[in-house]
Design a protein around this motif. Structure first.
Motif, PDB file in Angstrom:
ATOM      1  N   CYS A  15      11.022  21.920  16.600  1.00  0.00           N
ATOM      2  CA  CYS A  15      10.795  20.585  16.058  1.00  0.00           C
ATOM      3  C   CYS A  15      11.648  20.299  14.827  1.00  0.00           C
ATOM      4  N   LYS A  16      11.522  19.087  14.332  1.00  0.00           N
ATOM      5  CA  LYS A  16      12.221  18.632  13.132  1.00  0.00           C
ATOM      6  C   LYS A  16      11.184  18.316  12.060  1.00  0.00           C
ATOM      7  N   LEU A  17      11.477  18.675  10.820  1.00  0.00           N
ATOM      8  CA  LEU A  17      10.555  18.394   9.716  1.00  0.00           C
ATOM      9  C   LEU A  17      10.859  17.000   9.162  1.00  0.00           C
ATOM     10  N   LYS A  18       9.897  16.069   9.381  1.00  0.00           N
ATOM     11  CA  LYS A  18      10.104  14.680   8.984  1.00  0.00           C
ATOM     12  C   LYS A  18       8.793  14.065   8.494  1.00  0.00           C
ATOM     13  N   THR A  19       8.923  13.008   7.730  1.00  0.00           N
ATOM     14  CA  THR A  19       7.771  12.158   7.481  1.00  0.00           C
ATOM     15  C   THR A  19       7.573  11.260   8.707  1.00  0.00           C
ATOM     16  N   ALA A  53      22.551  10.467  16.638  1.00  0.00           N
ATOM     17  CA  ALA A  53      23.473  11.554  16.308  1.00  0.00           C
ATOM     18  C   ALA A  53      22.769  12.577  15.423  1.00  0.00           C
ATOM     19  N   PRO A  54      23.092  13.861  15.565  1.00  0.00           N
ATOM     20  CA  PRO A  54      22.402  14.915  14.816  1.00  0.00           C
ATOM     21  C   PRO A  54      22.360  14.691  13.311  1.00  0.00           C
ATOM     22  N   GLU A  55      23.429  14.117  12.738  1.00  0.00           N
ATOM     23  CA  GLU A  55      23.471  13.937  11.285  1.00  0.00           C
ATOM     24  C   GLU A  55      22.473  12.896  10.779  1.00  0.00           C
ATOM     25  N   LYS A  56      21.864  12.134  11.676  1.00  0.00           N
ATOM     26  CA  LYS A  56      20.852  11.157  11.274  1.00  0.00           C
ATOM     27  C   LYS A  56      19.526  11.819  10.907  1.00  0.00           C
ATOM     28  N   ALA A  57      19.344  13.071  11.313  1.00  0.00           N
ATOM     29  CA  ALA A  57      18.122  13.850  11.042  1.00  0.00           C
ATOM     30  C   ALA A  57      16.895  13.280  11.736  1.00  0.00           C
ATOM     31  N   THR A  58      17.119  12.495  12.788  1.00  0.00           N
ATOM     32  CA  THR A  58      16.010  11.948  13.575  1.00  0.00           C
ATOM     33  C   THR A  58      15.524  12.953  14.613  1.00  0.00           C
ATOM     34  N   THR A  59      16.431  13.786  15.093  1.00  0.00           N
ATOM     35  CA  THR A  59      16.125  14.719  16.169  1.00  0.00           C
ATOM     36  C   THR A  59      16.422  16.154  15.738  1.00  0.00           C
ATOM     37  N   LEU A  86      17.331  33.648  23.660  1.00  0.00           N
ATOM     38  CA  LEU A  86      16.550  33.781  24.894  1.00  0.00           C
ATOM     39  C   LEU A  86      17.413  34.217  26.075  1.00  0.00           C
ATOM     40  N   LYS A  87      18.604  33.660  26.187  1.00  0.00           N
ATOM     41  CA  LYS A  87      19.474  34.028  27.298  1.00  0.00           C
ATOM     42  C   LYS A  87      19.957  35.469  27.176  1.00  0.00           C
ATOM     43  N   SER A  88      20.171  35.922  25.940  1.00  0.00           N
ATOM     44  CA  SER A  88      20.567  37.320  25.752  1.00  0.00           C
ATOM     45  C   SER A  88      19.453  38.271  26.156  1.00  0.00           C
ATOM     46  N   ALA A  89      18.212  37.750  26.153  1.00  0.00           N
ATOM     47  CA  ALA A  89      17.064  38.555  26.576  1.00  0.00           C
ATOM     48  C   ALA A  89      16.853  38.483  28.084  1.00  0.00           C
ATOM     49  N   GLY A  90      17.628  37.646  28.778  1.00  0.00           N
ATOM     50  CA  GLY A  90      17.499  37.530  30.225  1.00  0.00           C
ATOM     51  C   GLY A  90      16.538  36.458  30.683  1.00  0.00           C
ATOM     52  N   ALA A  91      16.226  35.493  29.794  1.00  0.00           N
ATOM     53  CA  ALA A  91      15.293  34.424  30.154  1.00  0.00           C
ATOM     54  C   ALA A  91      15.997  33.310  30.911  1.00  0.00           C
ATOM     55  N   ASN A  92      15.229  32.586  31.718  1.00  0.00           N
ATOM     56  CA  ASN A  92      15.699  31.366  32.366  1.00  0.00           C
ATOM     57  C   ASN A  92      15.290  30.200  31.463  1.00  0.00           C
ATOM     58  N   VAL A  93      16.254  29.558  30.822  1.00  0.00           N
ATOM     59  CA  VAL A  93      15.951  28.602  29.755  1.00  0.00           C
ATOM     60  C   VAL A  93      16.236  27.176  30.203  1.00  0.00           C
ATOM     61  N   ILE A  94      15.301  26.283  29.903  1.00  0.00           N
ATOM     62  CA  ILE A  94      15.475  24.861  30.192  1.00  0.00           C
ATOM     63  C   ILE A  94      15.062  24.062  28.958  1.00  0.00           C
ATOM     64  N   ILE A  95      15.787  22.987  28.694  1.00  0.00           N
ATOM     65  CA  ILE A  95      15.470  22.060  27.606  1.00  0.00           C
ATOM     66  C   ILE A  95      14.812  20.838  28.217  1.00  0.00           C
ATOM     67  N   ALA A  96      13.661  20.463  27.682  1.00  0.00           N
ATOM     68  CA  ALA A  96      12.955  19.297  28.221  1.00  0.00           C
ATOM     69  C   ALA A  96      12.213  18.570  27.111  1.00  0.00           C
ATOM     70  N   ASP A  97      12.241  17.257  27.198  1.00  0.00           N
ATOM     71  CA  ASP A  97      11.461  16.405  26.305  1.00  0.00           C
ATOM     72  C   ASP A  97      11.326  15.049  26.979  1.00  0.00           C
ATOM     73  N   LEU A 113      10.680  27.274  28.284  1.00  0.00           N
ATOM     74  CA  LEU A 113      10.965  25.882  27.973  1.00  0.00           C
ATOM     75  C   LEU A 113      11.240  25.722  26.481  1.00  0.00           C
ATOM     76  N   ILE A 114      12.355  25.110  26.154  1.00  0.00           N
ATOM     77  CA  ILE A 114      12.611  24.697  24.771  1.00  0.00           C
ATOM     78  C   ILE A 114      12.287  23.213  24.679  1.00  0.00           C
ATOM     79  N   LYS A 115      11.330  22.894  23.821  1.00  0.00           N
ATOM     80  CA  LYS A 115      10.898  21.509  23.644  1.00  0.00           C
ATOM     81  C   LYS A 115      11.363  21.036  22.263  1.00  0.00           C
ATOM     82  N   PRO A 116      12.548  20.392  22.193  1.00  0.00           N
ATOM     83  CA  PRO A 116      13.009  19.878  20.905  1.00  0.00           C
ATOM     84  C   PRO A 116      12.384  18.513  20.609  1.00  0.00           C
ATOM     85  N   ASN A 117      12.689  17.973  19.447  1.00  0.00           N
ATOM     86  CA  ASN A 117      12.320  16.595  19.135  1.00  0.00           C
ATOM     87  C   ASN A 117      13.520  15.724  19.487  1.00  0.00           C
TER      88      ASN A 117
END
Length: 371
Positions: free
Chosen positions: A145-149, A52-58, A71-82, A42-46
């Protein structure tokens, strides 16, 4: 817990460059890529909100794509969830993935809206947590994650990002359960430690472009220029708070230190890579709400608090729905949001989830004296 943390320079969102950096860091941390072969990862992003990515919120999609590729090159089954800060529905998730740039990262996207209850019998603040099902099904978790205040927790990085596994609006219920800020911070530490005990976790911080000021959504992008990786989320956050000049000012990390989940100082971490002093930003802007720590003997009505900027308010109602105490209403006279400040617990959920930056932190005249 493991106190090895890798940090390396990265000044742009080139996927190939980020891939090379993270691969190098994983190797330096003795994390075998081959171990992920055939595993559910599982990839758990913020993904706090549709931004939009340029806002630096996520979390920037280039970082997520780099991790997916490894991960996929290693043969993993990858899912993004949040689970974002508001409703947890399929339509919300589709919009979130699209706007935040997750659709082309090379992994499956989660649309399972169920959750499971995990128990924490030794917990001092909570004996159980409801967490989204993909976390329970995963063999490994990549906490990207994202580094934010952050207006409420001061810092948002690895530890705070795991609060996103609480489903949808149940996050607001957690704020209502833990009205005292220190109780809430303690709960976050326990949640993070519970997840670490459940699954192997690897924490990767998008510190290329972070956010300063009134984060996690109302601040401004700030170049930091690094990627940070480690197995211990508390140790990773120690690095983060040091870099943005918040050392010993983040209650979550201070609580973790008391429980010996991380060393009492970054000096006692095993830092791999470039070192951290070259990344420290002494003028990194703190959230206005952080001034509350200076106000122990100041009456509550003089402390920083959220208010509505009527010129920016579009009466969308997101602040009304996000308020744990249900003290925000739409004023019948001017159709603008209104906060009952006398009952406000200063969790800043309204400020965090306002896409129009119509909720600001009001400071009284007293701070001209004490700052």
């Amino acid at each position: 817990m493991d106190n090895d943390v890798a940090i390396n320079k990265c000044n742009n969102y080139d996927v190939n460059e980020i891939t090379a950096i993270i691969s190098k860091q994983l190797c330096a941390l003795n994390i075998e890529i081959s171990d992920f072969n055939g595993k559910n990862v599982l990839i758990k992003p913020n993904l706090l909100m549709k931004a939009a990515p340029e806002k630096a919120t996520t979390t920037h999609p280039a970082v997520v794509e780099a991790v997916c590729g490894i991960l996929k090159s290693a043969g993993a089954n990858v899912i993004i969830a949040d689970s974002c800060g508001g409703l947890y529905t399929e339509s919300v998730l589709r919009g979130l993935y699209r706007v935040c740039g997750m659709e082309n990262c090379g992994a499956n996207l989660n649309f399972d809206l169920t959750y499971e209850t995990i128990h924490n019998p030794n917990g001092q603040k909570s004996k159980f947590y409801n967490i989204i099902t993909p976390v329970c099904k995963a063999d490994y978790i990549f906490n990207v994650c994202k580094l934010k205040t952050h207006a409420f927790t001061t810092l948002s990085a690895a530890v705070k990002n795991l609060f996103g596994i609480i489903p949808g609006a149940q996050k607001f219920e957690m704020h209502a359960r833990f009205k005292n800020p220190n109780d809430f911070y303690h709960m976050l530490v326990e949640l993070c430690k519970t997840v670490c005990d459940m699954k192997p976790i690897i924490n990767i911080v998008d510190g290329i472009i972070g956010m300063e000021g009134n984060g996690p959504s109302g601040g401004n992008p700030r170049e930091i220029g690094c990627v940070i990786t480690g197995k211990n989320p508390f140790a990773v956050d120690e690095i983060c708070e040091y870099i943005v000049n918040l050392e010993n000012q983040v209650s979550m990390i201070n609580i973790a230190r008391k429980f010996l989940y991380c060393p009492d100082s970054v000096k006692n971490l095993n830092i791999i890579g470039d070192g951290i002093d070259c990344y420290k930003i002494n003028d990194f802007k703190k959230p206005d709400s952080s001034l509350n720590r200076l106000t122990k003997f100041i009456p509550n009505f003089l402390k920083p608090r959220p208010i509505i900027n009527k010129k920016k308010c579009v009466r969308c109602g997101d602040c009304v729905r996000s308020c744990p105490e249900k003290i925000i209403t739409i004023n019948e006279k001017n159709n603008k949001a209104l906060i009952d400040t006398k009952k406000c617990i200063k969790c800043y959920c309204c400020q965090e989830l306002c896409a129009f930056k119509a909720v600001k932190v009001k400071k009284s005249f007293i701070f001209k004296i004490i700052k």
